[in-house]
Scaffold this motif. Structure first.
Motif, PDB file in Angstrom:
ATOM      1  N   ALA A 601       3.809 -25.253  -3.235  1.00 51.33           N
ATOM      2  CA  ALA A 601       3.223 -25.134  -4.911  1.00 51.33           C
ATOM      3  C   ALA A 601       4.341 -24.716  -5.763  1.00 51.33           C
ATOM      4  CB  ALA A 601       2.118 -24.039  -4.750  1.00 51.33           C
ATOM      5  N   VAL A 602       5.286 -23.843  -5.114  1.00 50.14           N
ATOM      6  CA  VAL A 602       6.083 -23.649  -6.324  1.00 50.14           C
ATOM      7  C   VAL A 602       7.330 -24.854  -6.530  1.00 50.14           C
ATOM      8  CG1 VAL A 602       8.410 -22.305  -6.610  1.00 50.14           C
ATOM      9  CG2 VAL A 602       6.108 -21.207  -5.712  1.00 50.14           C
ATOM     10  N   GLU A 624       5.886 -25.553 -19.799  1.00 54.72           N
ATOM     11  CA  GLU A 624       5.692 -26.207 -18.811  1.00 54.72           C
ATOM     12  C   GLU A 624       5.352 -25.655 -17.596  1.00 54.72           C
ATOM     13  OE1 GLU A 624       4.979 -29.318 -18.287  1.00 54.72           O
ATOM     14  OE2 GLU A 624       5.227 -30.150 -20.336  1.00 54.72           O
ATOM     15  N   ALA A 625       6.116 -24.359 -17.195  1.00 52.89           N
ATOM     16  CA  ALA A 625       6.148 -23.608 -15.833  1.00 52.89           C
ATOM     17  C   ALA A 625       4.644 -23.060 -16.170  1.00 52.89           C
ATOM     18  CB  ALA A 625       7.284 -22.647 -16.044  1.00 52.89           C
ATOM     19  N   SER A 626       4.312 -22.644 -17.188  1.00 47.89           N
ATOM     20  CA  SER A 626       2.906 -21.812 -17.158  1.00 47.89           C
ATOM     21  C   SER A 626       1.866 -22.753 -16.826  1.00 47.89           C
ATOM     22  CB  SER A 626       2.670 -21.137 -18.461  1.00 47.89           C
ATOM     23  OG  SER A 626       3.681 -19.949 -18.825  1.00 47.89           O
ATOM     24  N   VAL A 637       4.018 -16.411 -10.808  1.00 49.41           N
ATOM     25  CA  VAL A 637       5.510 -17.009 -10.446  1.00 49.41           C
ATOM     26  C   VAL A 637       5.757 -17.917 -11.912  1.00 49.41           C
ATOM     27  CG1 VAL A 637       5.014 -16.663  -8.144  1.00 49.41           C
ATOM     28  CG2 VAL A 637       4.381 -18.817  -9.349  1.00 49.41           C
ATOM     29  N   ASP A 638       5.419 -17.766 -12.797  1.00 49.95           N
ATOM     30  CA  ASP A 638       5.672 -18.610 -13.943  1.00 49.95           C
ATOM     31  C   ASP A 638       7.206 -18.429 -14.126  1.00 49.95           C
ATOM     32  OD1 ASP A 638       3.001 -18.054 -14.019  1.00 49.95           O
ATOM     33  OD2 ASP A 638       2.762 -18.621 -16.292  1.00 49.95           O
ATOM     34  N   GLU A 639       7.534 -17.286 -14.346  1.00 49.84           N
ATOM     35  CA  GLU A 639       9.164 -16.939 -14.661  1.00 49.84           C
ATOM     36  C   GLU A 639      10.018 -17.315 -13.506  1.00 49.84           C
ATOM     37  OE1 GLU A 639       9.709 -12.793 -15.216  1.00 49.84           O
ATOM     38  OE2 GLU A 639       8.362 -12.764 -16.998  1.00 49.84           O
ATOM     39  N   THR A 640       9.650 -17.368 -12.105  1.00 51.49           N
ATOM     40  CA  THR A 640      10.547 -17.801 -11.101  1.00 51.49           C
ATOM     41  C   THR A 640      10.683 -19.214 -11.131  1.00 51.49           C
ATOM     42  OG1 THR A 640       9.743 -16.099  -9.493  1.00 51.49           O
ATOM     43  CG2 THR A 640      10.163 -18.262  -8.567  1.00 51.49           C
ATOM     44  N   VAL A 641       9.296 -20.154 -11.696  1.00 47.92           N
ATOM     45  CA  VAL A 641       9.670 -21.531 -11.570  1.00 47.92           C
ATOM     46  C   VAL A 641      10.605 -21.915 -12.772  1.00 47.92           C
ATOM     47  CG1 VAL A 641       8.203 -23.516 -12.221  1.00 47.92           C
ATOM     48  CG2 VAL A 641       7.320 -21.997 -10.616  1.00 47.92           C
ATOM     49  N   CYS A 741      18.184 -25.638  -6.424  1.00 47.33           N
ATOM     50  CA  CYS A 741      17.894 -24.859  -7.408  1.00 47.33           C
ATOM     51  C   CYS A 741      17.820 -23.348  -6.863  1.00 47.33           C
ATOM     52  CB  CYS A 741      16.464 -25.018  -8.088  1.00 47.33           C
ATOM     53  SG  CYS A 741      16.522 -26.801  -8.847  1.00 47.33           S
ATOM     54  N   ARG A 742      18.390 -22.352  -7.830  1.00 48.26           N
ATOM     55  CA  ARG A 742      18.621 -20.977  -7.416  1.00 48.26           C
ATOM     56  C   ARG A 742      18.080 -20.227  -8.456  1.00 48.26           C
ATOM     57  NH1 ARG A 742      24.396 -21.020  -4.634  1.00 48.26           N
ATOM     58  NH2 ARG A 742      24.782 -21.786  -6.888  1.00 48.26           N
ATOM     59  N   GLU A 743      17.331 -19.087  -8.114  1.00 47.94           N
ATOM     60  CA  GLU A 743      16.955 -18.273  -9.175  1.00 47.94           C
ATOM     61  C   GLU A 743      18.135 -17.246  -9.784  1.00 47.94           C
ATOM     62  OE1 GLU A 743      13.104 -15.219 -10.368  1.00 47.94           O
ATOM     63  OE2 GLU A 743      13.563 -15.941  -8.101  1.00 47.94           O
ATOM     64  N   GLY A 744      18.432 -17.372 -11.123  1.00 49.45           N
ATOM     65  CA  GLY A 744      19.243 -16.369 -11.809  1.00 49.45           C
ATOM     66  C   GLY A 744      20.652 -17.034 -11.853  1.00 49.45           C
TER      67      GLY A 744
END
Length: 770
Positions: A601-602, A624-626, A637-641, A741-744
């Motif tokens: 899903a993510v 778009e993420a929201s 998980v909006d911020e993660t996406v 893709c990697r977070e941060g």
């Protein structure tokens, strides 16, 4: 809803008064299908709203003159299972103080049909207080060809050469006679009314009505033997047709690995085509009846390539998918992988088979959309549908379909057919255990037929009497569907005199003089070879040598396995275990904001954000993420996406795409190696060297041997895309890259090495017939 509505108008004078003034005239049509609660509501709305009788027994109320108009035919009261109460109908006129008018003009059927119906059913439907109405004769009044038409009966002679218990043989004989009657109509070109003219009949003018589905398999075999095209109309009939029963057998074996009966039965169907000899061989050589069987190092070579083993492996693959996909997707895979639609081409009713399969898959998808979960629950739901012969859910045919129709009598109510064949008359009512609502002493209670219940025993004689009366009305409904020609089966069990236990049978009509000379019916003589459709003799295959036959069989199987159209996902071969490779087609049945394609899903949300957001500035990523997280049902998980999507913007190839022509979410398809290959490319950047394929990845993996393994799998899929794009552009593709893709932190860009070798490997993969 009915109970609450009745309570509202009975207890609230203000509501009753408002409705009374709003609805000044009330018409109850098809009143024979109305239950007592509906009539009570109608009487309360049409009587004086302030009448004191509203506080007591509603039957003391009288509708005001001109307020209530009731139309119905008590001879067509066949919905007792929905609590349509014939006794209520018969008492309604006196109870409401209504004037009576009898509508006898019939604008549907020809005079010969109505003369026979009036003659026979005046003896079949005999007035009984609170159970059966007085028979009212019908007067023929159609505009054209009033005297054209006929009544034909078959099965007049008793089966005196059979024992009483030979139900299957009697059904087979009845089905053969019914099919011969249909063939006779087509060969002799019976004339049917078409507006103000007559024309020869076609298969689509003929409908077979069955009181129950028990006789359908025998009828199918008889129609197929004569090459007569047919289609089963309502859904309860569809679920007992041969092809659908085979599909459900396979799903039963998948849902319950311990059900060896379902497993072996499914192996013997055309889905897997295992002969009894092969099944015996499998067991003799030590094979097990298990969908989890897989070849191993200790497996004998003869078992490794055995047809039963191959079939078991396929059923096992379905079982592994059953926990991840719904029944509709499982059915789709079964139909596609076992070539069910292709096999149907060998039958004259191929299009009807396709229609039934599409209907069943659509119904399975609707079941899941309504909240259904689990393969076993789905199969239980299917059993419920198949057991309900009165289900009137009609399946629409193709617009240019010209086939004989088969439906239950309940589903045919209100319809008409140029040639009506009433068959299945040897079906006996089955004894079913149930909870029933019974009305006694001015109230109601639920009684059970399974356990000793004094109340149920008191009502049992009435129940049997009402069932017999309704089954006689069911025959009347069936016979009055005919427009020009009526064909009726009189098949019955030896010694059957048409008593209450067998009232939906030819015995009832035979006892009422259906075949007498005075009835006007013509007896259809046994057809012999007269009505059998001539077919060319099949070619004689000189395959006396079993080895030669088996070699040809395996060659045909191998050819059938070759998919004319495949996705890059399928060729990569790892979609079952790696969601990053699962790039199926967009589900067009979903709204646009829910058309995620693949992966987790993510992952789907990140891909959707990168499809629509500004790759240069990142504008719109948060919104778009929201939206995409809401669509995927992943909350919080909006911020993660958003962070994963922003990391992709930092990749050098994405920065390059901003300055070069590029395409996002690009669908590609091209013929390669004798088959069509298709798929979706996340990002394609046009370059002077021909272009670069970019694939976004959101899955995380450690920097060890697993990293190399994953990149190798993704390399295969990207190379298949490269071959397709080369075919489309007529020019080579420069290369391919993964953007992880990697977070941060900025996304990692991984270039696919050995690109030319990867393309060569992909070409061999596409050309592989296995």
């Amino acid at each position: 809803l009915l109970v609450l509505a009745r309570r509202l108008v009975a207890t609230n004078p203000d509501v009753r008064r408002a409705l009374h003034h709003r609805y000044e005239r009330l018409l109850l049509d098809e009143f024979q299908d109305t239950d007592p609660i509906q009539l009570e509501i109608a009487v309360r709305l049409t009587s004086a709203p302030d009448d004191p009788a509203h506080d007591g027994e509603w039957r003391a109320l009288a509708p005001l003159p001109g307020r209530l108009f009731i139309v119905g035919d008590p001879k067509q009261s066949i919905y007792r299972f929905r609590r349509a109460d014939i006794a209520q109908y018969l008492r309604a006129a006196d109870q409401t103080g209504a004037d009576r008018e009898y509508l006898t003009a019939n604008f549907r059927s020809s005079r010969p049909v109505l003369d026979w119906v009036n003659d026979v059913f005046s003896r079949v439907i005999v007035e009984q207080p609170d159970a059966q109405p007085q028979y009212q004769r019908l007067a023929p009044n159609r505009r054209h060809h009033l005297d054209h038409g006929s009544v034909v009966v078959f099965g007049v002679d008793e089966h005196d050469d059979l024992e009483r218990r030979r139900a299957d043989e009697i059904r087979r004989r009845e089905a053969d006679d019914a099919a011969d009657a249909i063939a006779a109509a087509l060969v002799e070109q019976w004339q049917v009314t078409d507006g103000d003219r007559l024309r020869p009949c076609r298969p689509g003018d003929i409908t077979v009505l069955l009181p129950a589905r028990t006789s359908l398999p025998a009828l199918e075999l008889a129609l197929r033997a004569r090459d007569i095209p047919y289609r089963a109309e309502n859904s309860s009939v569809v679920y007992v047709t041969t092809e659908i029963r085979h599909l459900m057998l396979a799903l039963r074996a998948v849902a319950d690995p311990t059900d060896e009966l379902a497993l072996v039965a499914s192996l013997r169907t055309p889905l897997y085509g295992c002969s009894d000899v092969e099944l015996y061989e499998w067991r003799r050589l030590g094979g097990r009846w298990s969908i989890w069987w897989r070849p191993d190092d200790d497996t004998a070579d003869v078992l490794r390539d055995h047809p039963v083993g191959e079939a078991l492996q396929h059923l096992g693959s379905l079982a592994r998918r059953a926990s991840r996909v719904g029944p509709a997707d499982l059915l789709t895979a079964l139909v596609d992988e076992r070539r069910v639609l292709d096999v149907a081409l060998d039958h004259p009713d191929a299009r009807d088979v396709w229609r039934r399969i599409r209907y069943v898959i659509d119904q399975a998808r609707a079941w899941s959309d309504a909240g259904g979960r689990g393969l076993r629950r789905y199969l239980a739901w299917v059993r419920l549908l198949a057991s309900e012969s009165r289900n009137a859910d009609t399946i629409l045919p193709e617009h240019d379909d010209d086939t004989v129709r088969i439906m239950t009598i309940h589903a045919a109510k209100g319809l008409e057919f140029p040639i009506t064949v009433v068959s299945g008359m040897t079906t006996k009512p089955s004894l079913t255990y149930s909870n029933s609502v019974v009305w006694h002493d001015g109230t109601w209670t639920i009684s059970s037929s399974k356990s000793p219940d004094p109340i149920f025993e008191d009502f049992l004689p009435l129940d049997e009497q009402m069932s017999d009366a309704e089954r006689r009305r069911l025959l009347y409904v069936a016979c009055t569907r005919a427009v020009d020609h009526l064909v009726v089966s009189l098949h019955r069990y030896p010694g059957d005199a048409g008593g209450t236990a067998t009232s939906v049978s030819g015995a009832v009509l035979h006892a009422a003089g259906a075949a007498d000379a005075t009835s006007g019916a013509r007896v259809l003589a046994p057809a012999g070879d007269r009505f059998v459709v001539e077919r060319p003799e099949p070619p004689v295959l000189d395959w006396a040598d079993h080895f030669e036959w088996d070699t040809e069989r395996r060659r045909a199987h191998a050819a059938a396995r070759f998919r004319p159209s495949v996705s890059a996902t399928y060729l990569a071969g790892e979609a079952d275990t790696d969601p990053g490779l699962d790039k199926g087609a967009v589900d067009l049945d979903l709204p646009p904001w829910q058309r995620g394609r693949y992966g987790t899903a993510v992952g789907r949300a990140v891909h959707a954000v990168l499809q629509y957001a500004d790759l240069d500035t990142g504008a719109g990523i948060d919104a778009e993420a929201s939206a995409q997280c809401a669509a995927e049902g992943v909350v919080g998980v909006d911020e993660t996406v958003a962070a994963l999507a922003r990391s992709a913007l930092a990749a050098p190839i994405v920065r390059r795409a901003v300055t070069e022509p590029h395409h996002r979410e690009l669908f590609v398809a091209a013929p390669v190696g004798g088959r069509t290959v298709e798929g979706y490319i996340d990002l394609f950047v046009e370059t002077p060297g021909g272009g670069i394929i970019v694939d976004y990845k959101t899955d995380q993996w450690p920097d060890d041997a697993e990293r190399a393994e994953r990149i190798s799998r993704y390399r295969r899929q990207l190379a298949v895309y490269g071959v397709v794009v080369e075919q489309l552009l007529g020019a080579p593709v420069e290369g391919a890259m993964l953007v992880r893709c990697r977070e941060g932190v900025p996304a990692e860009q991984i270039e696919i090495d050995g690109w030319d070798e990867a393309l060569d490997e992909a070409r061999r993969l596409i050309a592989d017939t296995t």
